[in-house]
Design a protein around this motif. Structure first.
Motif, PDB file in Angstrom:
ATOM      1  N   GLY A   1       0.802  -1.222   0.000  1.00 40.43           N
ATOM      2  CA  GLY A   1       0.000   0.000   0.000  1.00 40.43           C
ATOM      3  C   GLY A   1       0.832   1.267   0.000  1.00 40.43           C
ATOM      4  O   GLY A   1       0.439   2.280   0.565  1.00 40.43           O
ATOM      5  N   GLN A   2       1.985   1.214  -0.684  1.00 35.65           N
ATOM      6  CA  GLN A   2       2.854   2.399  -0.763  1.00 35.65           C
ATOM      7  C   GLN A   2       3.768   2.278  -1.978  1.00 35.65           C
ATOM      8  O   GLN A   2       3.951   1.194  -2.525  1.00 35.65           O
ATOM      9  N   TYR A   3       4.352   3.414  -2.358  1.00 41.04           N
ATOM     10  CA  TYR A   3       5.308   3.390  -3.456  1.00 41.04           C
ATOM     11  C   TYR A   3       6.582   2.706  -2.990  1.00 41.04           C
ATOM     12  O   TYR A   3       6.974   2.805  -1.827  1.00 41.04           O
ATOM     13  N   ALA A   4       7.242   2.020  -3.928  1.00 38.68           N
ATOM     14  CA  ALA A   4       8.427   1.234  -3.610  1.00 38.68           C
ATOM     15  C   ALA A   4       9.618   1.746  -4.430  1.00 38.68           C
ATOM     16  O   ALA A   4       9.855   2.949  -4.469  1.00 38.68           O
ATOM     17  N   GLU A   5      10.291   0.854  -5.135  1.00 32.49           N
ATOM     18  CA  GLU A   5      11.533   1.188  -5.832  1.00 32.49           C
ATOM     19  C   GLU A   5      11.289   2.030  -7.084  1.00 32.49           C
ATOM     20  O   GLU A   5      10.210   2.033  -7.654  1.00 32.49           O
ATOM     21  N   TRP A   6      12.356   2.722  -7.480  1.00 33.56           N
ATOM     22  CA  TRP A   6      12.335   3.541  -8.689  1.00 33.56           C
ATOM     23  C   TRP A   6      12.813   2.716  -9.879  1.00 33.56           C
ATOM     24  O   TRP A   6      13.653   1.829  -9.736  1.00 33.56           O
ATOM     25  N   HIS A   7      12.286   3.048 -11.060  1.00 32.83           N
ATOM     26  CA  HIS A   7      12.683   2.426 -12.317  1.00 32.83           C
ATOM     27  C   HIS A   7      13.007   3.520 -13.321  1.00 32.83           C
ATOM     28  O   HIS A   7      12.301   4.537 -13.383  1.00 32.83           O
ATOM     29  N   ARG A   8      14.040   3.303 -14.092  1.00 33.92           N
ATOM     30  CA  ARG A   8      14.427   4.258 -15.131  1.00 33.92           C
ATOM     31  C   ARG A   8      13.743   3.872 -16.446  1.00 33.92           C
ATOM     32  O   ARG A   8      13.680   2.683 -16.790  1.00 33.92           O
ATOM     33  N   VAL A   9      13.249   4.854 -17.166  1.00 33.14           N
ATOM     34  CA  VAL A   9      12.731   4.616 -18.513  1.00 33.14           C
ATOM     35  C   VAL A   9      13.952   4.589 -19.431  1.00 33.14           C
ATOM     36  O   VAL A   9      14.708   5.557 -19.470  1.00 33.14           O
ATOM     37  N   PRO A  10      14.159   3.486 -20.144  1.00 36.70           N
ATOM     38  CA  PRO A  10      15.337   3.418 -21.023  1.00 36.70           C
ATOM     39  C   PRO A  10      15.279   4.489 -22.113  1.00 36.70           C
ATOM     40  O   PRO A  10      14.190   4.910 -22.516  1.00 36.70           O
ATOM     41  N   GLU A  11      16.449   4.908 -22.565  1.00 38.36           N
ATOM     42  CA  GLU A  11      16.470   5.844 -23.693  1.00 38.36           C
ATOM     43  C   GLU A  11      15.804   5.168 -24.874  1.00 38.36           C
ATOM     44  O   GLU A  11      16.061   4.000 -25.165  1.00 38.36           O
ATOM     45  N   THR A  12      14.932   5.909 -25.534  1.00 42.23           N
ATOM     46  CA  THR A  12      14.122   5.326 -26.592  1.00 42.23           C
ATOM     47  C   THR A  12      13.601   6.418 -27.512  1.00 42.23           C
ATOM     48  O   THR A  12      13.555   7.591 -27.127  1.00 42.23           O
ATOM     49  N   ASP A  13      13.208   6.029 -28.699  1.00 33.67           N
ATOM     50  CA  ASP A  13      12.533   6.950 -29.615  1.00 33.67           C
ATOM     51  C   ASP A  13      11.023   6.856 -29.469  1.00 33.67           C
ATOM     52  O   ASP A  13      10.304   7.764 -29.868  1.00 33.67           O
ATOM     53  N   THR A  14      10.561   5.722 -28.910  1.00 37.42           N
ATOM     54  CA  THR A  14       9.132   5.488 -28.751  1.00 37.42           C
ATOM     55  C   THR A  14       8.876   4.890 -27.378  1.00 37.42           C
ATOM     56  O   THR A  14       9.608   4.012 -26.939  1.00 37.42           O
ATOM     57  N   LEU A  15       7.829   5.372 -26.732  1.00 35.83           N
ATOM     58  CA  LEU A  15       7.403   4.848 -25.439  1.00 35.83           C
ATOM     59  C   LEU A  15       5.926   4.509 -25.527  1.00 35.83           C
ATOM     60  O   LEU A  15       5.127   5.316 -26.018  1.00 35.83           O
ATOM     61  N   VAL A  16       5.560   3.334 -25.053  1.00 34.87           N
ATOM     62  CA  VAL A  16       4.161   2.916 -25.000  1.00 34.87           C
ATOM     63  C   VAL A  16       3.703   3.044 -23.550  1.00 34.87           C
ATOM     64  O   VAL A  16       4.361   2.524 -22.651  1.00 34.87           O
ATOM     65  N   VAL A  17       2.597   3.745 -23.338  1.00 31.99           N
ATOM     66  CA  VAL A  17       1.999   3.862 -22.008  1.00 31.99           C
ATOM     67  C   VAL A  17       0.603   3.277 -22.105  1.00 31.99           C
ATOM     68  O   VAL A  17      -0.181   3.678 -22.966  1.00 31.99           O
ATOM     69  N   GLU A  18       0.319   2.296 -21.237  1.00 33.12           N
ATOM     70  CA  GLU A  18      -0.991   1.656 -21.309  1.00 33.12           C
ATOM     71  C   GLU A  18      -1.684   1.715 -19.960  1.00 33.12           C
ATOM     72  O   GLU A  18      -1.049   1.595 -18.926  1.00 33.12           O
ATOM     73  N   GLY A  19      -2.985   1.933 -20.030  1.00 34.83           N
ATOM     74  CA  GLY A  19      -3.804   1.899 -18.837  1.00 34.83           C
ATOM     75  C   GLY A  19      -4.755   3.072 -18.760  1.00 34.83           C
ATOM     76  O   GLY A  19      -4.585   4.083 -19.444  1.00 34.83           O
ATOM     77  N   THR A  20      -5.740   2.920 -17.921  1.00 35.65           N
ATOM     78  CA  THR A  20      -6.687   3.999 -17.685  1.00 35.65           C
ATOM     79  C   THR A  20      -5.919   5.195 -17.143  1.00 35.65           C
ATOM     80  O   THR A  20      -5.182   5.079 -16.173  1.00 35.65           O
ATOM     81  N   GLY A  21      -6.065   6.316 -17.799  1.00 36.05           N
ATOM     82  CA  GLY A  21      -5.367   7.532 -17.401  1.00 36.05           C
ATOM     83  C   GLY A  21      -4.266   7.923 -18.360  1.00 36.05           C
ATOM     84  O   GLY A  21      -3.838   9.075 -18.382  1.00 36.05           O
ATOM     85  N   ALA A  22      -3.789   6.983 -19.171  1.00 38.27           N
ATOM     86  CA  ALA A  22      -2.713   7.286 -20.117  1.00 38.27           C
ATOM     87  C   ALA A  22      -3.128   8.380 -21.099  1.00 38.27           C
ATOM     88  O   ALA A  22      -2.291   9.156 -21.562  1.00 38.27           O
ATOM     89  N   GLY A  23      -4.415   8.460 -21.400  1.00 42.02           N
ATOM     90  CA  GLY A  23      -4.917   9.453 -22.342  1.00 42.02           C
ATOM     91  C   GLY A  23      -5.614  10.630 -21.681  1.00 42.02           C
ATOM     92  O   GLY A  23      -6.422  11.319 -22.308  1.00 42.02           O
ATOM     93  N   ALA A  24      -5.292  10.898 -20.426  1.00 36.99           N
ATOM     94  CA  ALA A  24      -5.892  12.029 -19.703  1.00 36.99           C
ATOM     95  C   ALA A  24      -5.598  13.342 -20.423  1.00 36.99           C
ATOM     96  O   ALA A  24      -4.638  13.444 -21.187  1.00 36.99           O
ATOM     97  N   ARG A  25      -6.434  14.324 -20.160  1.00 42.66           N
ATOM     98  CA  ARG A  25      -6.209  15.644 -20.785  1.00 42.66           C
ATOM     99  C   ARG A  25      -4.807  16.176 -20.485  1.00 42.66           C
ATOM    100  O   ARG A  25      -4.193  16.818 -21.333  1.00 42.66           O
ATOM    101  N   GLU A  26      -4.294  15.900 -19.281  1.00 47.67           N
ATOM    102  CA  GLU A  26      -2.970  16.391 -18.899  1.00 47.67           C
ATOM    103  C   GLU A  26      -1.856  15.763 -19.729  1.00 47.67           C
ATOM    104  O   GLU A  26      -0.786  16.340 -19.868  1.00 47.67           O
ATOM    105  N   THR A  27      -2.098  14.572 -20.254  1.00 44.14           N
ATOM    106  CA  THR A  27      -1.067  13.897 -21.042  1.00 44.14           C
ATOM    107  C   THR A  27      -1.118  14.273 -22.517  1.00 44.14           C
ATOM    108  O   THR A  27      -0.141  14.055 -23.240  1.00 44.14           O
ATOM    109  N   ALA A  28      -2.221  14.837 -22.968  1.00 47.74           N
ATOM    110  CA  ALA A  28      -2.434  15.102 -24.394  1.00 47.74           C
ATOM    111  C   ALA A  28      -1.300  15.879 -25.063  1.00 47.74           C
ATOM    112  O   ALA A  28      -0.906  15.537 -26.179  1.00 47.74           O
TER     113      ALA A  28
END
Length: 181
Positions: A95-122
């Protein structure tokens, strides 16, 4: 049929410019059990792209909007600035945040899940895909995947999805709608 869907998504993204710095971000959205994870995994494999799953960013069963905020603050905004993007995994058992993960250097990133397309992400998204599936199919899939852990929370999460989609109208803003089961 499945290959056609993957090809359509990959083709859609190919024609889009990066909007998170030099990174193209593909958001795959839809209600729980609609097939987002399966599509994201397949498309990411085809594109040799990493996947960030919103399930890792939500702050528990009532943390959908916290997950959206985390996506923008930890990943999308740093990418836009050309900085390292990283995210902290939410541990559902503790019930809490745990370890950190780095997003690898990339030209494309896929984000999936409810909220990925929120107005803030547009402003950061190169493409937004929406998956539809009938309610009974979605519920069956979700409970088969997550079983007893998810079952007591299905209605609670559905209410969060209802509120979120009412406010953010993600389906109407999607670049590609994928209907059916």
């Amino acid at each position: 049929m499945v290959g056609d869907v993957h090809a359509r998504v990959v083709s859609l993204l190919a024609d889009r410019p990066p909007r998170a710095g030099r990174v193209k971000v593909l958001a795959i959205e839809g209600r729980s059990g609609s097939g987002k994870s399966t599509l994201a995994t397949a498309v990411a494999a085809e594109l040799a792209a990493p996947v960030v799953r919103m399930d890792d960013l939500y702050a528990g069963w009532d943390g959908l909007l916290d997950g959206v905020d985390a996506l923008v603050r930890w990943i999308l905004d740093p990418l836009r600035r050309g900085e390292e993007a990283r995210w902290q995994r939410y541990d559902w058992h503790l019930g809490q945040y745990a370890e950190w993960h780095r997003v690898p250097e990339t030209d494309t990133l896929v984000v999936e899940g409810t909220g990925a397309g929120a107005r803030e992400t547009a402003p950061y998204l190169s493409a937004l895909v929406w998956l539809d599936a009938p309610d009974e199919v979605r519920r069956e899939r979700a409970l088969a995947r997550d079983g007893d852990v998810y079952a007591p929370h299905w209605d609670r999460w559905a209410r969060h999805e209802d509120a979120f989609y009412s406010d953010h109208d993600v389906r109407a803003r999607a670049d590609l709608l994928i209907p059916g089961a």
